[in-house]
Design a protein around this motif. Structure first.
Motif, PDB file in Angstrom:
ATOM      1  N   GLY A 126      38.182 -33.322 -20.867  1.00  0.00           N
ATOM      2  CA  GLY A 126      37.097 -32.792 -21.702  1.00  0.00           C
ATOM      3  C   GLY A 126      35.971 -33.800 -21.852  1.00  0.00           C
ATOM      4  N   THR A 127      36.339 -35.075 -21.998  1.00  0.00           N
ATOM      5  CA  THR A 127      35.317 -36.122 -22.119  1.00  0.00           C
ATOM      6  C   THR A 127      34.513 -36.241 -20.839  1.00  0.00           C
ATOM      7  OG1 THR A 127      36.743 -37.329 -23.669  1.00  0.00           O
ATOM      8  CG2 THR A 127      34.939 -38.554 -22.624  1.00  0.00           C
ATOM      9  N   ALA A 128      35.172 -36.129 -19.672  1.00  0.00           N
ATOM     10  CA  ALA A 128      34.468 -36.210 -18.387  1.00  0.00           C
ATOM     11  C   ALA A 128      33.481 -35.056 -18.254  1.00  0.00           C
ATOM     12  CB  ALA A 128      35.465 -36.207 -17.239  1.00  0.00           C
ATOM     13  N   GLU A 129      33.884 -33.857 -18.675  1.00  0.00           N
ATOM     14  CA  GLU A 129      32.979 -32.709 -18.618  1.00  0.00           C
ATOM     15  C   GLU A 129      31.786 -32.901 -19.547  1.00  0.00           C
ATOM     16  OE1 GLU A 129      35.246 -29.253 -19.490  1.00  0.00           O
ATOM     17  OE2 GLU A 129      36.504 -29.400 -17.685  1.00  0.00           O
ATOM     18  N   THR A 130      32.028 -33.422 -20.740  1.00  0.00           N
ATOM     19  CA  THR A 130      30.932 -33.687 -21.686  1.00  0.00           C
ATOM     20  C   THR A 130      29.957 -34.698 -21.107  1.00  0.00           C
ATOM     21  OG1 THR A 130      32.382 -33.215 -23.558  1.00  0.00           O
ATOM     22  CG2 THR A 130      30.371 -34.474 -24.009  1.00  0.00           C
ATOM     23  N   LEU A 131      30.509 -35.759 -20.483  1.00  0.00           N
ATOM     24  CA  LEU A 131      29.653 -36.786 -19.876  1.00  0.00           C
ATOM     25  C   LEU A 131      28.810 -36.196 -18.759  1.00  0.00           C
ATOM     26  CD1 LEU A 131      28.888 -39.781 -19.852  1.00  0.00           C
ATOM     27  CD2 LEU A 131      30.785 -40.181 -18.269  1.00  0.00           C
ATOM     28  N   ASP A 132      29.396 -35.315 -17.955  1.00  0.00           N
ATOM     29  CA  ASP A 132      28.635 -34.651 -16.887  1.00  0.00           C
ATOM     30  C   ASP A 132      27.499 -33.816 -17.462  1.00  0.00           C
ATOM     31  OD1 ASP A 132      29.498 -35.446 -14.432  1.00  0.00           O
ATOM     32  OD2 ASP A 132      31.087 -33.940 -14.253  1.00  0.00           O
ATOM     33  N   ARG A 133      27.838 -33.064 -18.499  1.00  0.00           N
ATOM     34  CA  ARG A 133      26.864 -32.146 -19.077  1.00  0.00           C
ATOM     35  C   ARG A 133      25.706 -32.897 -19.729  1.00  0.00           C
ATOM     36  NH1 ARG A 133      30.215 -29.592 -21.699  1.00  0.00           N
ATOM     37  NH2 ARG A 133      29.996 -30.603 -23.738  1.00  0.00           N
ATOM     38  N   GLU A 134      26.010 -33.951 -20.477  1.00  0.00           N
ATOM     39  CA  GLU A 134      24.960 -34.659 -21.205  1.00  0.00           C
ATOM     40  C   GLU A 134      24.143 -35.590 -20.315  1.00  0.00           C
ATOM     41  OE1 GLU A 134      26.663 -36.576 -24.544  1.00  0.00           O
ATOM     42  OE2 GLU A 134      27.160 -34.695 -25.591  1.00  0.00           O
ATOM     43  N   SER A 135      24.682 -35.948 -19.149  1.00  0.00           N
ATOM     44  CA  SER A 135      23.927 -36.830 -18.244  1.00  0.00           C
ATOM     45  C   SER A 135      23.320 -36.070 -17.080  1.00  0.00           C
ATOM     46  CB  SER A 135      24.852 -37.929 -17.711  1.00  0.00           C
ATOM     47  OG  SER A 135      25.861 -37.366 -16.885  1.00  0.00           O
ATOM     48  N   ASP A 136      23.394 -34.737 -17.143  1.00  0.00           N
ATOM     49  CA  ASP A 136      22.871 -33.896 -16.060  1.00  0.00           C
ATOM     50  C   ASP A 136      23.462 -34.300 -14.702  1.00  0.00           C
ATOM     51  OD1 ASP A 136      21.323 -32.354 -17.750  1.00  0.00           O
ATOM     52  OD2 ASP A 136      19.635 -33.775 -17.641  1.00  0.00           O
ATOM     53  N   GLY A 137      24.740 -34.690 -14.721  1.00  0.00           N
ATOM     54  CA  GLY A 137      25.426 -34.993 -13.464  1.00  0.00           C
ATOM     55  C   GLY A 137      25.148 -36.364 -12.907  1.00  0.00           C
ATOM     56  N   ALA A 138      24.523 -37.213 -13.705  1.00  0.00           N
ATOM     57  CA  ALA A 138      24.193 -38.549 -13.195  1.00  0.00           C
ATOM     58  C   ALA A 138      25.446 -39.352 -12.846  1.00  0.00           C
ATOM     59  CB  ALA A 138      23.358 -39.300 -14.229  1.00  0.00           C
ATOM     60  N   PHE A 139      26.520 -39.070 -13.525  1.00  0.00           N
ATOM     61  CA  PHE A 139      27.759 -39.821 -13.269  1.00  0.00           C
ATOM     62  C   PHE A 139      28.814 -38.951 -12.567  1.00  0.00           C
ATOM     63  CE2 PHE A 139      25.862 -41.560 -17.207  1.00  0.00           C
ATOM     64  CZ  PHE A 139      25.607 -42.851 -16.780  1.00  0.00           C
ATOM     65  N   PRO A 176      30.019 -38.660  -9.473  1.00  0.00           N
ATOM     66  CA  PRO A 176      31.089 -39.298  -8.680  1.00  0.00           C
ATOM     67  C   PRO A 176      32.158 -39.927  -9.561  1.00  0.00           C
ATOM     68  CG  PRO A 176      28.940 -39.808  -7.762  1.00  0.00           C
ATOM     69  CD  PRO A 176      28.679 -39.162  -9.090  1.00  0.00           C
ATOM     70  N   ALA A 177      31.728 -40.603 -10.630  1.00  0.00           N
ATOM     71  CA  ALA A 177      32.685 -41.277 -11.510  1.00  0.00           C
ATOM     72  C   ALA A 177      33.521 -40.266 -12.289  1.00  0.00           C
ATOM     73  CB  ALA A 177      31.943 -42.207 -12.466  1.00  0.00           C
ATOM     74  N   THR A 178      32.856 -39.239 -12.840  1.00  0.00           N
ATOM     75  CA  THR A 178      33.611 -38.246 -13.614  1.00  0.00           C
ATOM     76  C   THR A 178      34.534 -37.434 -12.709  1.00  0.00           C
ATOM     77  OG1 THR A 178      31.750 -36.700 -13.399  1.00  0.00           O
ATOM     78  CG2 THR A 178      31.853 -38.049 -15.407  1.00  0.00           C
ATOM     79  N   GLY A 179      34.132 -37.265 -11.459  1.00  0.00           N
ATOM     80  CA  GLY A 179      35.009 -36.570 -10.511  1.00  0.00           C
ATOM     81  C   GLY A 179      36.294 -37.354 -10.287  1.00  0.00           C
ATOM     82  N   ARG A 180      36.139 -38.693 -10.159  1.00  0.00           N
ATOM     83  CA  ARG A 180      37.327 -39.525  -9.978  1.00  0.00           C
ATOM     84  C   ARG A 180      38.201 -39.505 -11.232  1.00  0.00           C
ATOM     85  NH1 ARG A 180      33.446 -42.796  -7.404  1.00  0.00           N
ATOM     86  NH2 ARG A 180      33.235 -44.132  -9.257  1.00  0.00           N
ATOM     87  N   ILE A 181      37.557 -39.453 -12.404  1.00  0.00           N
ATOM     88  CA  ILE A 181      38.307 -39.396 -13.660  1.00  0.00           C
ATOM     89  C   ILE A 181      39.132 -38.119 -13.724  1.00  0.00           C
ATOM     90  CG2 ILE A 181      38.098 -39.153 -16.155  1.00  0.00           C
ATOM     91  CD1 ILE A 181      35.668 -41.011 -16.007  1.00  0.00           C
ATOM     92  N   ARG A 182      38.484 -36.984 -13.402  1.00  0.00           N
ATOM     93  CA  ARG A 182      39.197 -35.711 -13.459  1.00  0.00           C
ATOM     94  C   ARG A 182      40.314 -35.652 -12.415  1.00  0.00           C
ATOM     95  NH1 ARG A 182      34.039 -33.519 -14.840  1.00  0.00           N
ATOM     96  NH2 ARG A 182      33.539 -33.222 -12.627  1.00  0.00           N
ATOM     97  N   SER A 183      40.042 -36.193 -11.229  1.00  0.00           N
ATOM     98  CA  SER A 183      41.056 -36.195 -10.173  1.00  0.00           C
ATOM     99  C   SER A 183      42.272 -37.031 -10.581  1.00  0.00           C
ATOM    100  CB  SER A 183      40.460 -36.735  -8.871  1.00  0.00           C
ATOM    101  OG  SER A 183      41.440 -36.799  -7.853  1.00  0.00           O
ATOM    102  N   ALA A 184      41.989 -38.199 -11.175  1.00  0.00           N
ATOM    103  CA  ALA A 184      43.079 -39.061 -11.623  1.00  0.00           C
ATOM    104  C   ALA A 184      43.872 -38.398 -12.748  1.00  0.00           C
ATOM    105  CB  ALA A 184      42.537 -40.417 -12.082  1.00  0.00           C
ATOM    106  N   ALA A 185      43.160 -37.714 -13.642  1.00  0.00           N
ATOM    107  CA  ALA A 185      43.841 -37.025 -14.743  1.00  0.00           C
ATOM    108  C   ALA A 185      44.726 -35.908 -14.210  1.00  0.00           C
ATOM    109  CB  ALA A 185      42.815 -36.475 -15.724  1.00  0.00           C
ATOM    110  N   ASP A 186      44.210 -35.156 -13.209  1.00  0.00           N
ATOM    111  CA  ASP A 186      45.013 -34.092 -12.614  1.00  0.00           C
ATOM    112  C   ASP A 186      46.254 -34.654 -11.929  1.00  0.00           C
ATOM    113  OD1 ASP A 186      43.251 -32.175 -13.479  1.00  0.00           O
ATOM    114  OD2 ASP A 186      42.148 -32.045 -11.579  1.00  0.00           O
ATOM    115  N   ASP A 187      46.069 -35.767 -11.196  1.00  0.00           N
ATOM    116  CA  ASP A 187      47.210 -36.387 -10.515  1.00  0.00           C
ATOM    117  C   ASP A 187      48.261 -36.845 -11.515  1.00  0.00           C
ATOM    118  OD1 ASP A 187      46.049 -35.965  -8.073  1.00  0.00           O
ATOM    119  OD2 ASP A 187      45.280 -38.020  -7.847  1.00  0.00           O
ATOM    120  N   LEU A 188      47.800 -37.457 -12.605  1.00  0.00           N
ATOM    121  CA  LEU A 188      48.736 -37.950 -13.613  1.00  0.00           C
ATOM    122  C   LEU A 188      49.459 -36.795 -14.301  1.00  0.00           C
ATOM    123  CD1 LEU A 188      49.832 -40.493 -14.801  1.00  0.00           C
ATOM    124  CD2 LEU A 188      47.971 -40.522 -16.472  1.00  0.00           C
ATOM    125  N   THR A 189      48.740 -35.687 -14.526  1.00  0.00           N
ATOM    126  CA  THR A 189      49.374 -34.511 -15.135  1.00  0.00           C
ATOM    127  C   THR A 189      50.444 -33.939 -14.210  1.00  0.00           C
ATOM    128  OG1 THR A 189      47.369 -33.957 -16.371  1.00  0.00           O
ATOM    129  CG2 THR A 189      48.979 -32.190 -16.029  1.00  0.00           C
TER     130      THR A 189
END
Length: 499
Positions: free
Chosen positions: A282-295, A297-310
């Motif tokens: 949820g935090t990664a999605e918020t960061l994407d939304r508030e930065s207009d996608g500026a981050f 690549p980083a948020t994508g890696r965060i979500r991917s890592a979270a999915d892998d860990l889940t």
């Protein structure tokens, strides 16, 4: 020709001599003074005599033996004459053939010498040395077995067809709190508590019908405490008549408590990991939304890592549940299981190409979780068939997976092959057992660890084969169930259809 009497029959002396010669035992006629009146022994039994027959005639027992042996012989001779009943006793003597054991039978003679008013007995001694040796050996084995059973922490028991306790070791007394006298007289349901009669009847019936049984039940001690025990029993055909249910029981209190602890910690970890991963995503999605996608690549890696860990958490939870299940190897239809797994994977991976061939009726001995092991290998093959960096949405080649089940003379094999680049070293080491699990092992190998554990508990083998033309082949080898034959080879499954 042997001498005949006036009636054309053998004389009494001739008949007696023939009988004595055929007699395997040694015999005497002895008077009440202990004097040897006649020696009855044949050529084969003379070696069992204490002395030469001619020397024995006219001698007294007291002149030949020590006081203890003399009293043993004479007391039985006197008892036979006084009571008119046969007397039996055992003793040992050193004779020309060495130390021998004898069983003696002393029978009074009806006639009395009227001139001397002397009574006589017939004394027959049978060589029972070999029987004595076998009895001593049997007693030694029984003592050894009893000592071994009494040294067990587990309880040993033997039940008759009615479920009554007929034999047990010392641990039964220690655990139950009942004495040996109490156990020999109390009803068995006193040990197992209320409702035990029905459970015990089912347990005994299963052993009598199938030859073995395994059951977990609580033992109620004399003080009222409840202790969970796992009972294993087999059928014993008692030579004395009747069948016995014989087995052991093991206290599983610590095991049950440990399993519950593992499950509690697993559930807590799983619940908290889900919550934390939800927050991270949820935090990664918020960061994407508030930065207009500026981050992005980083948020994508965060979500991917979270999915892998889940996914890892879920897989660890599933693996824990499987490994905590109380299961034992049993006949399973490996062909049917493998076909079902391939059909399920066809629905999950629509771009993957599967080829299946199997011997119908290929039944092996394994724990039920072998289905999970085969499923893990097929899923692993789909993943490793892709080129590095590709996923199901890439334009790369479709994964190709081949699954085969073969029933050989003594084993059933399940082979899963792919056309990918091969297993990473850290995963290959899991299969070859060159590396044990450590705190820093790669999480991507969790599925193979599970496969390895399931195969081991099934008393099988897992091996990694070289395809020769690239890719990976993993084979599970299991013992074939006895008495089961294959009925043919299944048609191959390719591209999700049967040809």
């Amino acid at each position: 020709m042997p001498p005949l009497d006036d009636g054309g029959r053998l004389s009494a002396e001739t008949e007696l001599r023939a009988l004595v010669d055929a007699f395997p035992d040694v015999g005497f006629i002895i008077d009440t003074e202990g004097r040897y009146v006649q020696v009855l022994s044949g050529p084969e039994s003379e070696g069992l005599l204490y002395d030469d027959p001619e020397e024995l005639l006219g001698s007294r027992i007291s002149e030949l033996f020590d006081d203890e042996t003399t009293e043993l012989f004479m007391s039985n001779i006197r008892a036979a004459v006084e009571t008119g009943d046969r007397q039996s006793f055992e003793y040992s003597l050193v004779v020309p053939e060495g130390e021998r054991y004898f069983e003696a039978r002393v029978t009074p003679v009806d006639s009395v010498d009227v001139e001397t008013d002397t009574d006589y007995v017939v004394y027959v001694a049978r060589d029972v040395t070999e029987w004595q040796k076998s009895q001593r050996e049997l007693a030694r084995q029984r003592g050894y077995m009893r000592q071994m059973l009494d040294s067990l922490d587990d309880v040993f028991y033997a039940l008759d067809r009615n479920g009554d306790l007929v034999d047990w070791n010392r641990s039964v007394e220690t655990v139950s709190g009942y004495t040996a006298d109490e156990l020999s007289t109390c009803a068995v349901y006193d040990i197992f508590g209320e409702g035990a009669a029905e459970r015990l009847h089912g347990f005994v019936t299963e052993v009598l019908e199938t030859g073995s049984a395994r059951r977990v039940a609580e033992v109620e001690t004399k003080s009222g405490a409840q202790i969970p025990y796992e009972f294993v029993a087999g059928l014993f055909d008692d030579p004395r008549g009747g069948d016995l249910v014989v087995g052991i029981g093991r206290d599983v209190s610590e095991r049950i408590e440990r399993e519950e602890q593992v499950r509690v910690f697993g559930r807590v970890l799983r619940h908290n990991m889900r919550n934390k991963m939800t927050i991270i995503e949820g935090t990664a999605e918020t960061l994407d939304r508030e930065s207009d996608g500026a981050f992005a690549p980083a948020t994508g890696r965060i979500r991917s890592a979270a999915d892998d860990l889940t996914r890892l958490t879920e897989k660890a939870h599933d693996a824990t549940e499987i490994l905590l299940q109380e299961s034992h190897p049993e006949p399973v239809d490996v062909d049917a299981i493998a076909r079902e797994v391939v059909s399920e994977r066809l629905l999950e991976h629509d771009r993957a190409q599967f080829a299946y061939s199997g011997d119908r009726g290929a039944t092996a001995v394994a724990i039920p979780a072998v289905r999970q092991a085969i499923s893990e290998l097929v899923e692993n093959a789909v993943v490793h068939s892709r080129e590095p960096g590709n996923d199901d949405d890439d334009d790369g080649d479709d994964p190709e997976v081949r699954v085969s089940v073969e029933a050989l003379t003594d084993v059933v094999t399940v082979t899963v092959s792919d056309d990918g680049p091969g297993l990473p070293d850290h995963e290959a080491n899991i299969v070859t057992e060159e590396r044990e699990m450590t705190p820093v092992f790669h999480a991507s190998g969790m599925g193979l660890w599970l496969v390895r554990w399931i195969v081991k508990r099934s008393r099988g083998e897992l091996r990694l084969d070289d395809n020769g033309d690239g890719g990976t082949s993993l084979t599970i080898e299991l013992s074939r169930a006895n008495g089961l034959e294959t009925t043919g080879t299944a048609d191959p499954v390719q591209d999700g259809e049967e040809e």
